[in-house]
Every structure is written in structure tokens, then in C-alpha cells.
Enzyme design. Structure first.
Site, PDB file in Angstrom:
ATOM      1  N   MET A 208       0.368  -2.860   8.735  1.00 58.99           N
ATOM      2  CA  MET A 208      -0.336  -3.004   7.461  1.00 58.99           C
ATOM      3  C   MET A 208      -1.248  -4.220   7.490  1.00 58.99           C
ATOM      4  O   MET A 208      -0.863  -5.295   7.939  1.00 58.99           O
ATOM      5  CB  MET A 208       0.698  -3.117   6.331  1.00 58.99           C
ATOM      6  CG  MET A 208       0.112  -3.281   4.950  1.00 58.99           C
ATOM      7  SD  MET A 208      -0.870  -1.832   4.454  1.00 58.99           S
ATOM      8  CE  MET A 208      -2.064  -2.621   3.392  1.00 58.99           C
TER       9      MET A 208
ATOM     10  N   HIS B 153      -6.718  -2.127  15.134  1.00 54.11           N
ATOM     11  CA  HIS B 153      -6.912  -1.375  13.875  1.00 54.11           C
ATOM     12  C   HIS B 153      -6.668  -2.276  12.664  1.00 54.11           C
ATOM     13  O   HIS B 153      -7.505  -2.368  11.768  1.00 54.11           O
ATOM     14  CB  HIS B 153      -5.965  -0.176  13.863  1.00 54.11           C
ATOM     15  CG  HIS B 153      -6.048   0.653  12.629  1.00 54.11           C
ATOM     16  ND1 HIS B 153      -6.801   1.796  12.550  1.00 54.11           N
ATOM     17  CD2 HIS B 153      -5.481   0.501  11.408  1.00 54.11           C
ATOM     18  CE1 HIS B 153      -6.707   2.305  11.334  1.00 54.11           C
ATOM     19  NE2 HIS B 153      -5.889   1.544  10.617  1.00 54.11           N
ATOM     20  N   GLU B 154      -5.527  -2.951  12.662  1.00 58.51           N
ATOM     21  CA  GLU B 154      -5.203  -3.783  11.488  1.00 58.51           C
ATOM     22  C   GLU B 154      -6.177  -4.954  11.389  1.00 58.51           C
ATOM     23  O   GLU B 154      -6.610  -5.314  10.299  1.00 58.51           O
ATOM     24  CB  GLU B 154      -3.765  -4.282  11.559  1.00 58.51           C
ATOM     25  CG  GLU B 154      -2.708  -3.182  11.705  1.00 58.51           C
ATOM     26  CD  GLU B 154      -2.838  -2.046  10.720  1.00 58.51           C
ATOM     27  OE1 GLU B 154      -3.346  -2.254   9.597  1.00 58.51           O
ATOM     28  OE2 GLU B 154      -2.462  -0.908  11.080  1.00 58.51           O
TER      29      GLU B 154
ATOM     30  N   HIS C 158      -9.483  -3.918   9.866  1.00 61.70           N
ATOM     31  CA  HIS C 158      -9.439  -3.702   8.414  1.00 61.70           C
ATOM     32  C   HIS C 158      -9.891  -4.946   7.642  1.00 61.70           C
ATOM     33  O   HIS C 158     -10.233  -4.831   6.474  1.00 61.70           O
ATOM     34  CB  HIS C 158      -8.017  -3.369   7.971  1.00 61.70           C
ATOM     35  CG  HIS C 158      -7.686  -1.904   7.942  1.00 61.70           C
ATOM     36  ND1 HIS C 158      -8.504  -0.972   7.349  1.00 61.70           N
ATOM     37  CD2 HIS C 158      -6.599  -1.223   8.395  1.00 61.70           C
ATOM     38  CE1 HIS C 158      -7.925   0.231   7.447  1.00 61.70           C
ATOM     39  NE2 HIS C 158      -6.776   0.112   8.078  1.00 61.70           N
TER      40      HIS C 158
ATOM     41  N   GLU D 168       0.850  -1.190   0.000  1.00 61.74           N
ATOM     42  CA  GLU D 168       0.000   0.000   0.000  1.00 61.74           C
ATOM     43  C   GLU D 168       0.881   1.233   0.000  1.00 61.74           C
ATOM     44  O   GLU D 168       1.812   1.288   0.796  1.00 61.74           O
ATOM     45  CB  GLU D 168      -0.909   0.038   1.231  1.00 61.74           C
ATOM     46  CG  GLU D 168      -1.903   1.197   1.146  1.00 61.74           C
ATOM     47  CD  GLU D 168      -2.859   1.285   2.346  1.00 61.74           C
ATOM     48  OE1 GLU D 168      -2.703   0.514   3.304  1.00 61.74           O
ATOM     49  OE2 GLU D 168      -3.735   2.141   2.285  1.00 61.74           O
TER      50      GLU D 168
ATOM     51  N   ASN E  65      -2.547  -6.406   5.391  1.00 62.00           N
ATOM     52  CA  ASN E  65      -2.578  -7.433   4.346  1.00 62.00           C
ATOM     53  C   ASN E  65      -3.461  -8.605   4.752  1.00 62.00           C
ATOM     54  O   ASN E  65      -3.420  -9.065   5.894  1.00 62.00           O
ATOM     55  CB  ASN E  65      -1.166  -7.960   4.098  1.00 62.00           C
ATOM     56  CG  ASN E  65      -0.139  -6.871   4.102  1.00 62.00           C
ATOM     57  OD1 ASN E  65      -0.175  -5.999   3.263  1.00 62.00           O
ATOM     58  ND2 ASN E  65       0.756  -6.892   5.082  1.00 62.00           N
TER      59      ASN E  65
HETATM   60  N1  SER Z   1      -3.211   0.886   5.783  1.00 58.50           N
HETATM   61  C1  SER Z   1      -2.237   0.929   6.828  1.00 58.50           C
HETATM   62  C2  SER Z   1      -2.966   1.215   8.101  1.00 58.50           C
HETATM   63  O1  SER Z   1      -3.660   2.168   8.245  1.00 58.50           O
HETATM   64  C3  SER Z   1      -1.161   1.895   6.535  1.00 58.50           C
HETATM   65  O2  SER Z   1      -1.303   3.118   7.100  1.00 58.50           O
HETATM   66  O3  SER Z   1      -2.950   0.476   8.963  1.00 58.50           O
HETATM   67 ZN    ZN Z   2      -5.523   1.653   8.646  1.00 59.31          ZN
END
Ligand code: SER
Ligand code: ZN
Length: 513
Positions: A270, A304-305, A308, A128, A272
Site C-alpha cells: 500500500m 509500483h508503490e 504511486h 484504502e 501511503n
Molecule cells: N493501492 C494498493 C496498490 O495497488 C492496493 O492494491 O498498491
Molecule cells: Zn497500486
């Protein structure tokens, strides 16, 4: 000469309005890596499909790549392809083809930490926003979603652990002291979510049972000596998985979830798919020396990750102008998680402090931009406090205006409607409107206008009748390119307290200015 030179140095401005659907889709990609820090061979097989009735060629982004071989449906047609700057252009007659390319890259000299690079004896990736084009030729844009199959082969002694996205389908020995692993990710994803790690790592392993009763194998991969420092991150991961089920109804989808800590990393971490990669400072906590703030930061970033996986991966962004769609929403979700885990008031004060320290100055300066920008030259410069933190505040306001239940109905509808798709901020607001039965026409100004609004409040107590009158007004300051602003809906929670006693006089109320 002068014209040519200046044309060359004029940066290309990319505009949100200029969005066009991709000319070619890539439903499947198979990658084959012969890993070596000095010279890694990358072979890519792209199943490509023409998208629409046009005659345009296939254009594959590259960055510092030289094609060693290009074939179409197995044939080496030298006339069929050319380089246009860094882009590989392939003329294709039909609507469905198999395009294969081969390149060689040098992870150990990749100091940008984008693409495939070496860090402390590991080989790892960061794609990213536009790092994948440094690994192989590909349409490097988030609205091209592919199923990835990845074969990795490397020296077995130096790189005993080989990780990528999805599930491990096969592994074994190869010639010359090498070994391989074959990974397949069943979920179509944009290439910015591709990841791969090879190295000498040890795992803190655990499991999590999801709400539908599936057992997920969890691994946090670090240097063996660091294993004792991973306990807190593992607890945070399991708590995040349970929280996303309880609060947003989101269940994890693969059988595996891996996290790797690396020492050299541009971002904090990140997301992924199935293989999060972290800057080690957001994973490792020495119980002897880490502070409360260190523990909280680790839990917040792990959450947070993980979050996502739904807000970013299952539903991704159509283009990088929509970055706040995944980042603002996910920051809001991690803020909610941390508030639930500890003290909501303390967490809120911390978040507002961070907003005032980092985002307010940005919004008041020459770089002020709306949470959904209109143009960019370099997307890497848009990973800002505005996209992330102001973006989170906008989601928080939406929740306050709609109320908890309608907001949850809105996120459910958003995930259901756009699962497996590349969506826009507009899609998110539309789902909130449809599920919440609200008209958010004016609220959309939060997505187009930059600048921190100022709210003035004056309270006049009437001498008789036990009444007080509150007057509110707002102004939004001019920002570069936006001299005149429209008022924005601002939800305010209001309560009246006795001046001498401090006791509440009546109920708290929500006023939308
Ligand atoms: N997408 C990543 C995150 O926000 C990079 O900043 O965790
Ligand atoms: Zn993020």
C-alpha cells in the site's frame, strides 16, 4: 416489518453519474492516538469548511465506531449531533468550524485488517479503500484532501518505533513508561493514504540524492532478524526513484521515505504517503533461497508503490470509479520499469500471460466490467485484474498511438494540471489529447465498454508486384448489461517477414484499427 426488513437488506448501489462534490472540506486534521492493542483512544480535530452555498449538515463516515465525545468549536452541544446508522451527522451554523471527536477502538480484535489492527506484535493500518472510517469519524472519500498532523503515544518497551506519514516533528518520553512521536505531512491527501505503524522494528537505512540534489533518508523497517533479507528491496527502491526521475521527470518530495513489512496484509502492498506498508513476502528475500521470480516480484511491487507517490498520491482519484486512473497507470509504469531493468521481451511475455490468465476470463464472465465501472455496491470487490491489468494495457495503447514523446508531454501536463487534486480518467485522457494534439473521442470507449475485443487478420500475397494485402476486422463480444458494442481503436504494430527466409520485408508500421 417485512418492508423495513427488506429495505434494510437491499444493498445500496453507488453510481458514477451520481457524483456530487463534497458538502464539507477538511483542510486540516489533527489526530491523537493513545495506542493500546486492546483499547486505543483516538481523538480527532477536524477543521471543516462549508463547500458551496448549501445548508446541509456535516456527515462523517464511521464503521463500528461509537462517539465518546463530540464538540463543535470547543462546546459540547448534545443537540448538534446525531448518528444516522453508522454516520455521525453534525449540524453546523457557520461556514468554518472546529469539530472534535473521540472514539475507542480495539486493534487486537480487528480481524478485517482494515483500519488499525495488530499483526505479529505490531500495530498497523490499512485504509484504502474505506478503512479510515474504522479509525475515526471522517468524510471517507478520496476527493476530501487534508493536511494531517498525527500524535502517537504508546508503551515504549512494546512499541519502540512510532511511524506515520510525512516528517517527524517531535518525539519524547511520556508518563507511565510511554513515549510519543509527532508527525506532520505537508502534502494534503485523502484519508485512504493515512498510515501509522507502532512496534519493535529495525531499519535498513540508506539515502537517495534526488535530481535537484536533495538527500532523502530511506528506511525499510522489519523485525531485526529479517534485516539481511531487505537488501534487494532497498536496491529496487533506489532504482525506482532514479527511474521515475529519468523516464517521467518525477522527483520525490518528502525528506523521508519509509517502508514497513508486516505479516498480515490484505493487499500486496500500500502506497501511503511517505510510509508504504508491504506484505512481507514483497520485501523479504533470503539470498540463499529466493528465486529469480521472487526477486522480480519484490522489485516490481516496490516500484509500483513508489511510483504511486505521483500517480495516485500527488494526483489522486476523485472517486473510486476512477481507480484505474491510478492503478492502470501505475501498473503500466511498474511494467515499464521492470522491462528496463531486465529483458523487455521476457517481461512483456509475463505480463501478457498474466493478462490472459486472470483478466480475459474476468472479461468473458458474469463479472465483466469496464476499466471505469458505472456502479458498485462494495468497492473492495473492484480491485480487479480489469482495473489493474487491462487498465495498464489501455495506457500502453495510448502510448503506442501517441508515440513516446507525446505520451510524455501528456503525462507532464497531467501531473502539472492536477497536482494536489483529485482527478478523473477523463482528466487523464484530456491531458493526453491536449499535449498530444490527438482526438481520442473513440479511444474513450476503452473506458466504457467491457469485453475482450477479437481481431481477425488475413494476409493475401499478390502473385506479382511484390505486394501483400492485410485485412483486419474486430468484434467486441456482448457482456452483462452491454449487448451491443462499438468498435474500439486498437493499435497494431505490423511488419512483413519473408515466409521462407524470415527476413523483414520493409519497415515495421503502426496501424490503428
Ligand atoms: N493501492 C494498493 C496498490 O495497488 C492496493 O492494491 O498498491
Ligand atoms: Zn497500486
Amino acid at each position: 416489518m417485512l418492508d423495513a426488513a427488506s429495505a434494510f437488506s437491499t444493498p445500496l448501489v453507488i453510481r458514477r453519474e451520481a457524483y456530487r462534490v463534497p458538502d464539507w472540506l477538511v483542510p486540516e486534521i489533527a489526530l491523537d492516538f493513545q495506542l493500546d492493542p486492546a483499547a486505543t483512544r483516538v481523538r480527532a480535530r477536524l477543521t471543516v469548511r462549508r463547500n458551496g452555498g448549501h445548508r446541509r449538515p456535516l456527515r462523517l463516515d464511521g464503521d463500528a465506531l461509537a462517539p465518546l465525545a463530540v464538540t463543535v468549536d470547543g462546546a459540547d452541544l448534545r443537540d448538534a449531533w446525531r448518528l444516522d446508522g453508522e454516520t455521525l451527522v453534525v449540524d453546523l451554523a457557520g461556514d468554518d468550524h472546529l469539530v472534535e471527536t473521540e472514539v475507542q477502538i480495539a486493534p487486537e480484535t480487528n480481524s478485517q485488517l482494515m483500519g488499525l489492527y495488530a499483526s505479529g506484535g505490531l500495530l498497523c493500518t490499512q485504509c484504502e479503500a474505506e478503512g479510515f472510517r474504522r479509525i475515526t469519524f471522517f468524510p471517507d472519500r478520496p476527493d476530501v484532501l487534508s493536511r494531517f498532523t498525527v500524535r502517537m503515544e504508546a508503551d515504549a518497551a512494546r512499541f519502540p518505533v512510532l511511524l506515520s506519514n510525512g516528517d517527524r516533528m517531535d518525539a519524547g518520553e511520556a508518563e507511565g513508561g510511554r513515549h510519543y512521536a509527532l508527525w506532520r505531512d505537508p502534502f494534503p491527501k485523502p484519508c485512504y493514504l493515512f498510515a501509522m505503524v507502532a512496534g519493535d522494528l529495525a531499519a535498513n537505512r540508506d539515502t537517495f540524492t534526488t535530481m535537484s540534489g536533495r538527500t532523502i533518508d530511506l528506511g525499510i523497517w522489519v523485525r531485526a532478524a529479517d534485516l539481511p533479507k531487505t537488501a534487494h528491496a532497498m536496491e529496487a527502491l533506489k532504482a525506482s526513484m532514479a527511474w521515475d526521475e529519468r523516464v517521467y521527470g518525477r522527483e520525490y518530495d518528502l525528506a523521508l521515505f519509509n517502508i514497513v513489512a508486516v505479516d498480515d496484509f490484505n493487499f500486496g502492498a500500500m502506497e501511503n504517503k511517505g510510509l508504504n506498508i508491504f506484505n512481507s513476502r514483497y520485501i523479504l528475500a533470503d539470498p540463499e533461497t529466493a528465486t529469480d521470480a521472487d526477486f522480480d516480484a519484490i522489485a516490481g511491487v516496490v516500484a509500483h508503490e513508489y511510483f504511486h507517490n505521483w500517480s495516485g498520491n500527488r494526483v489522486t482519484c476523485r472517486d473510486w470509479f476512477q481507480l484505474s486512473l491510478k492503478e492502470g497507470f501505475t501498473v503500466f509504469r511498474d511494467q515499464q520499469f521492470s522491462a528496463d531493468q531486465g529483458s523487455p521481451a521476457v517481461k512483456r511475455i509475463e505480463d501478457v500471460r498474466a493478462l490472459r490468465a486472470a483478466q480475459f476470463p474476468e472479461d468473458a464472465g458474469p463479472l465483466a466490467h469496464p476499466i471505469r465501472p458505472e456502479s458498485y455496491i462494495e468497492i473492495a470487490n473492484f480491485y480487479t485484474a480489469t482495473i489493474y491489468n487491462k487498465g495498464a494495457e489501455v495506457i500502453r495503447m495510448l502510448r503506442l498511438i501517441l508515440g513516446e514523446e507525446k505520451f510524455r508531454a501528456g503525462t507532464d501536463l497531467y501531473f502539472e494540471r492536477h497536482d494536489g487534486e483529485a482527478a478523473t480518467c477523463e482528466d487523464f485522457i484530456a491531458a493526453m489529447e491536449d499535449a498530444g494534439g490527438a482526438d481520442l473521442t473513440r479511444f474513450r470507449r476503452w473506458y466504457t465498454q467491457a469485453g475482450t475485443p477479437r481481431v481477425r487478420a488475413s494476409l493475401i500475397a499478390e502473385p506479382t508486384g511484390g505486394r501483400a494485402r492485410l485485412s483486419l476486422s474486430q468484434s467486441v463480444p456482448p457482456t452483462p448489461g452491454q449487448p451491443d458494442k462499438q468498435p474500439m481503436p486498437i493499435p497494431l504494430r505490423i511488419a512483413l517477414l519473408g515466409g521462407r527466409t524470415g527476413t523483414p520485408l520493409g519497415e515495421e508500421r503502426l496501424v490503428v484499427l
